[in-house]
Design an enzyme around this catalytic site. Structure first.
Site, PDB file in Angstrom:
ATOM      1  CB  CYS A  78      -0.951  -0.138   1.056  1.00 51.56           C
ATOM      2  SG  CYS A  78      -2.040  -1.333   1.355  1.00 51.56           S
ATOM      3  CG  ASN A  86      -6.781  -0.779   1.529  1.00 49.53           C
ATOM      4  OD1 ASN A  86      -6.230  -0.604   0.732  1.00 49.53           O
ATOM      5  ND2 ASN A  86      -6.435  -1.684   2.355  1.00 49.53           N
ATOM      6  CG  HIS A  95      -3.228   3.184   2.554  1.00 50.78           C
ATOM      7  ND1 HIS A  95      -3.829   2.895   1.374  1.00 50.78           N
ATOM      8  CD2 HIS A  95      -3.297   2.088   3.219  1.00 50.78           C
ATOM      9  CE1 HIS A  95      -4.285   1.618   1.361  1.00 50.78           C
ATOM     10  NE2 HIS A  95      -3.861   0.986   2.529  1.00 50.78           N
TER      11      HIS A  95
HETATM   12  O1  UT7 Z   1      -3.872  -1.864   3.556  1.00 51.16           O
HETATM   13  C1  UT7 Z   1      -3.908  -3.180   4.158  1.00 51.16           C
HETATM   14  C2  UT7 Z   1      -3.895  -3.294   5.654  1.00 51.16           C
HETATM   15  N1  UT7 Z   1      -4.923  -3.739   6.405  1.00 51.16           N
HETATM   16  C3  UT7 Z   1      -5.445  -3.040   7.326  1.00 51.16           C
HETATM   17  O2  UT7 Z   1      -5.091  -1.910   7.315  1.00 51.16           O
HETATM   18  C4  UT7 Z   1      -6.678  -3.729   8.205  1.00 51.16           C
HETATM   19  C5  UT7 Z   1      -6.431  -3.129   9.570  1.00 51.16           C
HETATM   20  N2  UT7 Z   1      -7.389  -3.830  10.392  1.00 51.16           N
HETATM   21  C6  UT7 Z   1      -8.773  -3.551  10.359  1.00 51.16           C
HETATM   22  O3  UT7 Z   1      -9.309  -2.644   9.406  1.00 51.16           O
HETATM   23  C7  UT7 Z   1      -9.829  -4.203  11.320  1.00 51.16           C
HETATM   24  O4  UT7 Z   1      -8.878  -4.978  12.392  1.00 51.16           O
HETATM   25  C8  UT7 Z   1     -10.745  -5.259  10.431  1.00 51.16           C
HETATM   26  C9  UT7 Z   1     -11.867  -4.231   9.735  1.00 51.16           C
HETATM   27  C10 UT7 Z   1     -10.114  -6.032   9.670  1.00 51.16           C
HETATM   28  C11 UT7 Z   1     -11.385  -5.895  11.577  1.00 51.16           C
HETATM   29  O5  UT7 Z   1     -12.247  -5.034  12.514  1.00 51.16           O
HETATM   30  P1  UT7 Z   1     -12.068  -5.202  14.102  1.00 51.16           P
HETATM   31  O6  UT7 Z   1     -12.771  -4.291  14.817  1.00 51.16           O
HETATM   32  O7  UT7 Z   1     -10.556  -5.553  14.362  1.00 51.16           O
HETATM   33  O8  UT7 Z   1     -12.839  -6.661  14.181  1.00 51.16           O
HETATM   34  P2  UT7 Z   1     -12.023  -7.994  14.919  1.00 51.16           P
HETATM   35  O9  UT7 Z   1     -11.105  -8.415  13.735  1.00 51.16           O
HETATM   36  O10 UT7 Z   1     -11.439  -7.832  16.298  1.00 51.16           O
HETATM   37  O11 UT7 Z   1     -13.557  -8.917  14.987  1.00 51.16           O
HETATM   38  C12 UT7 Z   1     -14.302  -8.419  15.762  1.00 51.16           C
HETATM   39  C13 UT7 Z   1     -15.557  -9.395  15.641  1.00 51.16           C
HETATM   40  C14 UT7 Z   1     -15.179 -11.082  15.504  1.00 51.16           C
HETATM   41  O12 UT7 Z   1     -16.250 -11.947  16.162  1.00 51.16           O
HETATM   42  P3  UT7 Z   1     -16.107 -12.306  17.759  1.00 51.16           P
HETATM   43  O13 UT7 Z   1     -14.842 -13.186  17.818  1.00 51.16           O
HETATM   44  O14 UT7 Z   1     -15.889 -11.111  18.437  1.00 51.16           O
HETATM   45  O15 UT7 Z   1     -17.199 -13.261  17.914  1.00 51.16           O
HETATM   46  C15 UT7 Z   1     -15.126 -11.470  14.254  1.00 51.16           C
HETATM   47  O16 UT7 Z   1     -15.338 -12.666  13.861  1.00 51.16           O
HETATM   48  O17 UT7 Z   1     -16.312  -9.302  14.426  1.00 51.16           O
HETATM   49  C16 UT7 Z   1     -16.303 -10.407  13.575  1.00 51.16           C
HETATM   50  N3  UT7 Z   1     -16.072 -10.082  12.118  1.00 51.16           N
HETATM   51  C17 UT7 Z   1     -17.160  -9.880  11.557  1.00 51.16           C
HETATM   52  N4  UT7 Z   1     -18.706  -9.785  11.886  1.00 51.16           N
HETATM   53  C18 UT7 Z   1     -19.147  -9.424  10.448  1.00 51.16           C
HETATM   54  C19 UT7 Z   1     -15.024 -10.111  11.517  1.00 51.16           C
HETATM   55  N5  UT7 Z   1     -15.400  -9.808  10.195  1.00 51.16           N
HETATM   56  C20 UT7 Z   1     -16.646  -9.399  10.325  1.00 51.16           C
HETATM   57  C21 UT7 Z   1     -17.664  -9.032   9.216  1.00 51.16           C
HETATM   58  N6  UT7 Z   1     -18.867  -9.258   9.336  1.00 51.16           N
HETATM   59  N7  UT7 Z   1     -17.228  -9.043   7.967  1.00 51.16           N
END
Ligand code: UT7
Length: 327
Positions: free
Chosen positions: A116, A281, A251
């Site tokens: 990125c 993204n 970004h």
């Molecule tokens: O340029 C590329 C670099 N990449 C990035 O910069 C990504 C950086 N990270 C992020 O943007 C965030 O961490 C994400 C958007 C990927 C995830 O958000 P989060 O608030 O960190 O969620 P999490 O991974 O901590 O997940 C929280 C919950 C989980 O469920 P439990 O374990 O709490 O029951 C996940 O399974 O949300 C669940 N979850 C979803 N639920 C509905 C994860 N993805 C989804 C989804 N829809 N798409």
């Protein structure tokens, strides 16, 4: 006569026509518009048609940048193309394919892989090359993340979109490219990775599919720190305050990352420009797509000061300070 500086003389971008909304994704995945929007700021993304390739997108964006700068492809001395999703795995490079498609017969061409951060890396390299060779450079970022995304993985597929953008850089009497800082932290490379490389010998057996793999939560906090520290460094090294920057172009990875950075810098989130709601993204294309949007909608005035800032896989990070010199 040799000119002492470098400026951006034209920009262009291309987004595929197909719009895929969060609701569309929720039809086949256990997710929802509410979850995606509240966790990322994304409402929809553009996804390439099956018969479109990253090269097609790069070509469309490049033509627009050349057109805006009033230049012919034969005048180019170099094409630098940032991508994680080349038309071919390694050979030929996408930059060489683009050189041929544009008929830029006097240009050298190579691909650059800094995920990125690819566009901010390329601007710095282009600046140095132009000062050495006094010839125009086309910097292009073209990313088709949809082709390396596991569409069954709700943790990753909701984040990405396809798109391309280009900037045409020229030798200049005035200072357009003012300063760049780049960095890397290879120790954290595992946080964002794509398998299927050459660490194992080639095989006639089919390999398992290689999709981009991401540790989202860990990346999130690394990203916030990297973006904040890069902005602070650019300001300090140039003895500037945030108020003196007219446009901050970060970004577009996640709106919540920008909110967290804004909080640390004690500025309104709106100071960190964003179009992620519509593009998602697009990796290294995200900064030049937003730059082109600002340029084409008349938001950039001559002599405005722009600050771009990125982080990405590798890990890589960096930013540029740009004086906008186009009328
Ligand atoms: O340029 C590329 C670099 N990449 C990035 O910069 C990504 C950086 N990270 C992020 O943007 C965030 O961490 C994400 C958007 C990927 C995830 O958000 P989060 O608030 O960190 O969620 P999490 O991974 O901590 O997940 C929280 C919950 C989980 O469920 P439990 O374990 O709490 O029951 C996940 O399974 O949300 C669940 N979850 C979803 N639920 C509905 C994860 N993805 C989804 C989804 N829809 N798409």
């Amino acid at each position: 006569m040799s000119l002492p500086f470098v400026k951006i003389a034209g920009t262009g971008s291309y987004l595929p026509q197909r719009v895929v909304s969060n609701d569309d994704l929720a039809l086949g995945l256990d997710t929802s518009d509410e979850w995606i929007y509240s966790h990322t700021g994304i409402r929809e993304r553009r996804i390439a048609a099956d018969n479109e390739s990253p090269l097609d997108m790069a070509f469309a964006a490049s033509r627009l940048a050349l057109q805006q700068a009033g230049m012919e492809p034969e005048e180019l001395g170099m094409i630098m193309l940032s991508t994680c999703t080349g038309d071919y795995n390694y050979l030929p490079s996408s930059a060489c394919l683009l050189q041929h498609r544009l008929q830029a017969k006097n240009a050298a061409a190579f691909d650059l892989l800094a995920a990125c951060s690819g566009f901010v890396y390329a601007l710095d390299l282009a600046g140095a090359w132009i000062l050495a060779h006094q010839k125009p450079v086309l910097v292009v970022a073209s990313e088709m993340l949809s082709r390396i995304t596991d569409w069954q993985s709700r943790e990753t597929c909701i984040l990405f979109g396809d798109g391309a953008a280009a900037a045409l850089l020229l030798p200049s009497a005035e200072e357009g490219l003012v300063y760049s800082c780049l960095g890397a932290d290879g120790e954290k490379g595992h946080l964002l990775a794509l398998g299927g490389g050459c660490k194992e010998p080639a095989s006639r057996e089919p390999r398992s599919p290689s999709y981009v793999e991401m540790q989202g939560r860990a990346l999130f906090s690394v990203a916030v720190r990297a973006i904040e520290q890069t902005i602070v460094k650019i300001l300090q090294e140039n003895q500037l305050s945030l108020e003196q920057i007219d446009h901050i172009i970060p970004h577009q990875a996640n709106l919540r990352i920008l909110e967290a950075v804004a909080k640390r810098l004690q500025i309104p989130t709106a100071r960190l420009l964003s179009n992620i709601d519509k593009t998602a993204n697009t990796s290294s294309a995200s900064i030049p797509i937003l730059l082109d949007e600002l340029n084409r909608t008349g938001k950039l005035k001559k002599n405005d000061l722009l600050l771009s800032v990125a982080f990405g896989g590798g890990l890589t990070y960096g930013g540029n300070l740009i004086r906008w010199l186009k009328d």
